[in-house]
Scaffold this active site. Structure first.
Site, PDB file in Angstrom:
ATOM      1  CG  ASN A   1      41.727  24.571 -35.608  1.00 47.79           C
ATOM      2  OD1 ASN A   1      41.219  25.337 -36.422  1.00 47.79           O
ATOM      3  ND2 ASN A   1      42.275  24.989 -34.491  1.00 47.79           N
ATOM      4  CB  ILE A   2      36.795  20.388 -35.329  1.00 47.36           C
ATOM      5  CG1 ILE A   2      36.621  20.734 -36.817  1.00 47.36           C
ATOM      6  CG2 ILE A   2      35.437  20.281 -34.630  1.00 47.36           C
ATOM      7  CD1 ILE A   2      35.997  19.621 -37.657  1.00 47.36           C
ATOM      8  CD  GLU A   3      40.693  24.504 -30.187  1.00 51.07           C
ATOM      9  OE1 GLU A   3      40.088  25.170 -29.316  1.00 51.07           O
ATOM     10  OE2 GLU A   3      41.870  24.738 -30.536  1.00 51.07           O
TER      11      GLU A   3
ATOM     12  CB  CYS B   1      45.067  19.018 -36.763  1.00 51.08           C
ATOM     13  SG  CYS B   1      46.028  18.989 -35.248  1.00 51.08           S
TER      14      CYS B   1
ATOM     15  CD  GLU C   1      47.577  20.553 -40.176  1.00 47.66           C
ATOM     16  OE1 GLU C   1      46.544  20.666 -39.474  1.00 47.66           O
ATOM     17  OE2 GLU C   1      48.689  20.951 -39.815  1.00 47.66           O
TER      18      GLU C   1
ATOM     19  CB  CYS D   1      50.735  18.592 -34.679  1.00 42.80           C
ATOM     20  SG  CYS D   1      49.522  17.324 -35.081  1.00 42.80           S
TER      21      CYS D   1
ATOM     22  CB  CYS E   1      48.964  16.620 -38.987  1.00 43.37           C
ATOM     23  SG  CYS E   1      47.409  17.045 -38.175  1.00 43.37           S
TER      24      CYS E   1
HETATM   25  N1  THU Z   1      46.296  22.581 -34.864  1.00 43.90           N
HETATM   26  C1  THU Z   1      46.027  22.260 -36.163  1.00 43.90           C
HETATM   27  O1  THU Z   1      44.889  22.375 -36.618  1.00 43.90           O
HETATM   28  N2  THU Z   1      47.036  21.804 -36.933  1.00 43.90           N
HETATM   29  C2  THU Z   1      48.312  21.594 -36.487  1.00 43.90           C
HETATM   30  O2  THU Z   1      49.093  20.950 -37.163  1.00 43.90           O
HETATM   31  C3  THU Z   1      48.718  22.175 -35.212  1.00 43.90           C
HETATM   32  C4  THU Z   1      47.607  22.446 -34.261  1.00 43.90           C
HETATM   33  C5  THU Z   1      45.208  23.045 -34.017  1.00 43.90           C
HETATM   34  C6  THU Z   1      44.818  22.080 -32.934  1.00 43.90           C
HETATM   35  C7  THU Z   1      44.203  22.987 -31.911  1.00 43.90           C
HETATM   36  O3  THU Z   1      42.850  23.197 -32.259  1.00 43.90           O
HETATM   37  C8  THU Z   1      44.947  24.295 -32.086  1.00 43.90           C
HETATM   38  O4  THU Z   1      45.581  24.226 -33.356  1.00 43.90           O
HETATM   39  C9  THU Z   1      45.987  24.581 -31.013  1.00 43.90           C
HETATM   40  O5  THU Z   1      46.837  23.488 -30.873  1.00 43.90           O
END
Ligand code: THU
Length: 142
Positions: free
Chosen positions: A48-50, A59, A61, A96, A99
């Site tokens: 994941n890359i915020e 996300c 995935e 999520c 995804c």
């Molecule tokens: N996140 C994912 O990378 N995959 C998911 O399917 C659920 C959420 C990440 C997004 C965000 O960076 C962090 O988890 C919290 O939501």
């Protein structure tokens, strides 16, 4: 559904856990790693890359899928996903809804396998259609 070998599953779990090292999650501190197995045998990692503006975050995935698709790879057998607060793997990190929808675009929902893991010894495998029942996909537009 294609039977994944135990050693193949464990390798994907290792790769997904390894991808957590690259997770950029300074806001949520929820770190996610993914390992996407293509039908050609290649594995694409994702994390994941915020973003400070929050909504551009991606996300793990989708990072893995978009890496593969951007290189012309469009067919997949399985994805392994791991994640947790502060990288602690104590429960499954289920994908999520967005995804799941991206998986629906590229994968057969009855065949594509989603491996949720907390370790090489603790995992469960779900077909996409179990996590996204009655999914809307490319077939709906033909
Ligand atoms: N996140 C994912 O990378 N995959 C998911 O399917 C659920 C959420 C990440 C997004 C965000 O960076 C962090 O988890 C919290 O939501």
């Amino acid at each position: 559904m294609k039977k994944l070998e135990k050693n193949q599953i464990e390798a994907l779990i290792d790769q997904a856990i390894g991808m957590m090292d690259y997770s950029y999650a300074p806001y949520s501190h929820f770190h996610v790693g993914a390992a996407l197995l293509a039908k050609n045998g290649s594995v694409y990692g994702g994390c994941n890359i915020e973003n400070a503006a929050y909504t551009p975050s991606n996300c793990a995935e989708r990072t893995a899928f978009f890496k593969a698709v951007s290189e012309g790879v469009l067919e997949f057998d399985a994805i392994c996903i791991v994640g947790g607060m502060n990288k602690e793997l104590n429960k499954y990190a289920a994908p999520c809804g967005v995804c799941r929808q991206v998986m629906m675009e590229f994968c057969d929902p009855e065949e594509f396998q989603i491996i949720l893991a907390t370790s090489k010894k603790q995992y469960e495998i779900f077909p996409l259609n179990e996590l996204l029942p009655l999914g809307f996909g490319p077939d709906n537009l033909t």
